[in-house]
Scaffold this motif. Structure first.
Motif, PDB file in Angstrom:
ATOM      1  N   VAL A   4       2.687   2.300  -4.457  1.00 41.86           N
ATOM      2  CA  VAL A   4       1.737   1.458  -3.721  1.00 41.86           C
ATOM      3  C   VAL A   4       0.351   2.086  -3.740  1.00 41.86           C
TER       4      VAL A   4
ATOM      5  N   LYS B  15       2.652  -4.614  -1.569  1.00 44.75           N
ATOM      6  CA  LYS B  15       3.761  -4.017  -0.810  1.00 44.75           C
ATOM      7  C   LYS B  15       4.818  -5.071  -0.487  1.00 44.75           C
TER       8      LYS B  15
ATOM      9  N   THR C  60       0.952  -9.471  -0.626  1.00 49.92           N
ATOM     10  CA  THR C  60       0.342  -8.186  -0.941  1.00 49.92           C
ATOM     11  C   THR C  60       1.275  -7.474  -1.921  1.00 49.92           C
TER      12      THR C  60
ATOM     13  N   LYS D 282      -3.037   0.473  -5.449  1.00 48.15           N
ATOM     14  CA  LYS D 282      -4.288   0.298  -4.700  1.00 48.15           C
ATOM     15  C   LYS D 282      -5.436   1.009  -5.399  1.00 48.15           C
ATOM     16  N   LYS D 283      -5.163   2.220  -5.870  1.00 48.21           N
ATOM     17  CA  LYS D 283      -6.174   3.005  -6.574  1.00 48.21           C
ATOM     18  C   LYS D 283      -6.618   2.296  -7.846  1.00 48.21           C
TER      19      LYS D 283
ATOM     20  N   LYS E 112      -5.298  -6.217  -6.179  1.00 48.22           N
ATOM     21  CA  LYS E 112      -5.379  -6.797  -4.840  1.00 48.22           C
ATOM     22  C   LYS E 112      -4.062  -7.481  -4.496  1.00 48.22           C
TER      23      LYS E 112
END
Length: 314
Positions: free
Chosen positions: A231, A210, A208, A235-236, A240
């Motif tokens: 992070v 993160k 991921t 994501k925004k 992915k």
């Protein structure tokens, strides 16, 4: 402005190539099904970890390699297109001497050179900008970008953090990519394949964003709050999880890495082939007489503008 734009595109390309982790299938042309080989036995998790750890140590100790890279960015992204690089990369200390070509380099500029050499040494980037640029700069054909010095001179702590992180990313080497792969909780062995005629073992792991962030030393300069914000922004943006792939030869060196980042506009793809590990990487800055410092030039222009303004006011 066109020179600055090309510099920005080139730096972005190098940063992504040297510092990203991503998701992309192998190049297909040299793939074999593991079942077709007598060495197709899948390694256990413990064996996989040992192989990657051994490759990490050998690569770290080698300190340099020849590198050949191909990168593509979606047309919908700024600077989108293709870029090919070949040359030598060193780490500990970070060095780079590559020749680049492709549509990302020209960035729609008809005056841009068809290929460009980029050198990194002592935390400074040097870009060879071609005959037209040299004619406009008293014969100086190399542009120097000392990002760290510029950030320190600005007195802006946030900018200094960003530049430190950017340089760390540009300085990333195959060993650090292996370290990222070790951070994957789902690393697996896909079997043997030949790369450039050499037998190698193929590994792939999912990360991921993160997890990649936690494993990447380049982001240690960020505070907890800054990391959370990064992070959230990623994501925004629609990025992915990541996969990263590596092919390790019998001498425990990575001979190929395939990385990519899936974006809303498409996927940034990069394939890197490595060889000649441990060969002495001698990278030198261009002669000072052939070089102009971009930030020094901007400071001089700013000072000239201030003096001109004072004269008009008087």
């Amino acid at each position: 402005m066109s020179t600055w734009k090309r510099a920005g595109v080139s730096l972005t390309a190098v940063a992504v190539v040297m510092g990203a982790a991503g998701c992309q299938d192998g190049d297909g042309g040299e793939k074999k099904k593991a079942a077709e080989s007598s060495q197709s036995a899948v390694q256990s998790q413990g064996e996989i970890t040992k192989v990657i750890q051994a490759a990490y140590k050998k690569t770290s100790d080698a300190k340099s390699a020849k590198v050949r890279m191909t990168m593509t960015m979606p047309a919908g992204m700024e600077g989108g297109g293709t870029m090919e690089m070949s040359g030598v990369q060193g780490w500990d200390p970070g060095l780079l001497d590559v020749t680049m070509k492709g549509s990302m380099l020209t960035a729609g500029d008809p005056d841009a050179p068809s290929q460009m050499r980029m050198v990194m040494v002592d935390d400074a980037m040097y870009m060879e900008l071609g005959a037209k640029q040299a004619a406009e700069m008293d014969g100086k054909r190399w542009m120097k970008l000392d990002l760290k010095a510029a950030a320190e001179a600005s007195g802006d702590k946030e900018l200094q953090k960003q530049m430190t992180g950017s340089l760390e990313n540009v300085n990333q080497d195959p060993a650090q990519q292996l370290a990222l792969l070790l951070g994957s909780p789902s690393i697996k062995h896909l079997g043997p394949e030949k790369v450039d005629g050499v037998e190698a073992q193929h590994y792939k792991g999912t990360l991921t964003f993160k997890e990649m962030l936690d494993a990447n030393k380049a982001f240690e300069v960020l505070s907890a709050e800054e990391r959370e914000k990064l992070v959230a922004n990623v994501k925004k943006a629609g990025i992915k999880g990541y996969d990263t792939e590596v092919w390790v030869n019998e001498d425990q060196y990575p001979v190929k890495m395939v990385v990519g980042i899936k974006m809303p506009q498409g996927t940034i793809n990069m394939t890197a082939n490595y060889s000649d590990y441990g060969a002495a990487a001698t990278v030198q800055a261009p002669p000072a007489k052939d070089t102009f410092d971009l930030f020094e030039m901007l400071k001089q222009l700013e000072g000239a503008g201030a003096e001109g303004g004072a004269g008009l006011d008087g």
